[in-house]
Scaffold this motif. Structure first.
Motif, PDB file in Angstrom:
ATOM      1  N   UNK A 151       5.944  -0.181   2.982  1.00 39.79           N
ATOM      2  CA  UNK A 151       5.043   0.349   1.741  1.00 39.79           C
ATOM      3  C   UNK A 151       4.579   1.856   2.334  1.00 39.79           C
ATOM      4  N   UNK A 152       4.694   2.801   1.031  1.00 35.43           N
ATOM      5  CA  UNK A 152       4.258   4.205   1.579  1.00 35.43           C
ATOM      6  C   UNK A 152       3.138   4.641   0.940  1.00 35.43           C
ATOM      7  N   UNK A 153       1.987   4.430   1.714  1.00 33.54           N
ATOM      8  CA  UNK A 153       0.548   4.897   1.097  1.00 33.54           C
ATOM      9  C   UNK A 153       0.350   6.349   1.918  1.00 33.54           C
ATOM     10  N   UNK A 154       0.196   7.283   1.087  1.00 37.20           N
ATOM     11  CA  UNK A 154      -0.409   8.446   1.594  1.00 37.20           C
ATOM     12  C   UNK A 154      -2.067   8.650   1.486  1.00 37.20           C
ATOM     13  N   UNK A 155      -2.569   9.496   2.445  1.00 40.89           N
ATOM     14  CA  UNK A 155      -3.790   9.894   2.518  1.00 40.89           C
ATOM     15  C   UNK A 155      -4.169  11.252   2.465  1.00 40.89           C
ATOM     16  N   UNK A 156      -4.903  11.681   1.310  1.00 44.01           N
ATOM     17  CA  UNK A 156      -5.426  13.086   1.202  1.00 44.01           C
ATOM     18  C   UNK A 156      -6.218  13.325   2.249  1.00 44.01           C
ATOM     19  N   UNK A 157      -5.640  14.661   2.964  1.00 39.07           N
ATOM     20  CA  UNK A 157      -6.512  14.960   4.330  1.00 39.07           C
ATOM     21  C   UNK A 157      -7.980  15.554   3.842  1.00 39.07           C
ATOM     22  N   UNK A 158      -8.356  16.004   2.549  1.00 39.85           N
ATOM     23  CA  UNK A 158      -9.515  16.509   2.557  1.00 39.85           C
ATOM     24  C   UNK A 158     -10.478  15.399   1.878  1.00 39.85           C
ATOM     25  N   UNK A 159     -10.068  14.499   0.887  1.00 38.55           N
ATOM     26  CA  UNK A 159     -10.992  13.566   0.159  1.00 38.55           C
ATOM     27  C   UNK A 159     -10.635  12.409   0.719  1.00 38.55           C
ATOM     28  N   UNK A 160      -9.846  11.793   1.701  1.00 34.66           N
ATOM     29  CA  UNK A 160      -9.321  10.562   2.034  1.00 34.66           C
ATOM     30  C   UNK A 160      -8.729   9.734   0.975  1.00 34.66           C
ATOM     31  N   UNK A 161      -8.526  10.093  -0.292  1.00 32.83           N
ATOM     32  CA  UNK A 161      -7.852   9.409  -1.275  1.00 32.83           C
ATOM     33  C   UNK A 161      -6.583   8.736  -0.668  1.00 32.83           C
ATOM     34  N   UNK A 162      -6.345   7.588  -1.102  1.00 32.50           N
ATOM     35  CA  UNK A 162      -5.219   6.804  -0.839  1.00 32.50           C
ATOM     36  C   UNK A 162      -4.449   6.919  -2.107  1.00 32.50           C
ATOM     37  N   UNK A 163      -3.115   6.963  -1.858  1.00 32.74           N
ATOM     38  CA  UNK A 163      -2.012   6.946  -3.024  1.00 32.74           C
ATOM     39  C   UNK A 163      -0.888   5.932  -2.847  1.00 32.74           C
ATOM     40  N   UNK A 164      -0.496   5.095  -3.567  1.00 29.37           N
ATOM     41  CA  UNK A 164       0.650   4.548  -3.332  1.00 29.37           C
ATOM     42  C   UNK A 164       1.913   5.082  -4.002  1.00 29.37           C
TER      43      UNK A 164
END
Length: 211
Positions: A151-164
């Motif tokens: 599973x490929x989940x990224x994390x925004x380095x500024x807001x911490x928002x998760x994106x699948x």
């Protein structure tokens, strides 16, 4: 849900390759020293993995402990998957993808109701794991955050928002984990559309006695 859900496949001996059909799950024993190979046969398919100590099911795989001790969220070859008691349950010995998720909980009927607005939701990986693990005395309330293979989940380095994002795995990619103690394993072919780039495919697994 209209599509059928497979029951837990029968137990297989070491060296036998087993198939988990799309949107279903399995549970099985893995002895100390054995290797579990999880294979994505078609590409872009996630597998939720759980591990419980076979002699005490209150000891279970822990996302928090594992990420804490690794000091990062992306685990790969050489990294350990720890229990809630800080014991190593599994160690990654081979990984051809290098991107897996250990943050998000198994998808469930509530996931599909809340995130996908489904009126008749699929039971998801949570339901499939609960069904597969029930014969081992493991109830739904014992199911923690899974190690979401591929599973490929990224994390925004500024807001911490998760994106699948779509998995990076391609046909034939694999991860191999060595059991550091006797375990009960739960494993799925993930049911969440976004996790699998909106297509549902099988997952293969194989148990070997390699040391």
């Amino acid at each position: 849900m209209p599509d059928s859900l497979a029951d837990t496949p029968p137990q297989r001996g070491p060296g036998t390759r087993c198939t988990i059909p799309p949107r279903s799950g399995a549970a099985f024993r893995l002895a100390r020293g054995q290797h579990l190979t999880v294979i994505d046969p078609e590409g872009e398919q996630v597998a939720d993995l759980l591990a419980f100590a076979a002699d005490d099911i209150d000891e279970v795989i822990s996302s928090g402990r594992s990420l804490d001790y690794a000091n990062r969220i992306y685990l790969t070859t050489g990294d350990a998957l720890y229990s809630n008691r800080s014991n190593v349950l599994l160690r990654i010995v081979e990984d051809t993808v290098g991107r897996h998720d250990f943050l998000l909980t198994p998808c469930s009927a509530d996931t599909f109701r809340i995130l996908y607005d489904e009126a008749e939701p699929h039971r998801g990986c949570f339901g499939n794991l609960a069904h597969a693990l029930a014969p081992y005395g493991i109830g739904p309330d014992r199911i923690p955050v899974a190690f979401n293979v591929f599973m490929n989940v990224t994390v925004d380095g500024t807001t911490g928002e998760l994106a699948v994002r779509p998995p990076l795995s391609r046909a034939g990619d694999r991860i191999v984990l060595r059991a550091e103690t006797d375990l009960i394993i739960g494993l799925t072919a993930c049911s969440a559309p976004q996790s699998n780039n909106f297509a549902f495919k099988p997952i293969l697994y194989e148990i070997s006695d390699e040391t």
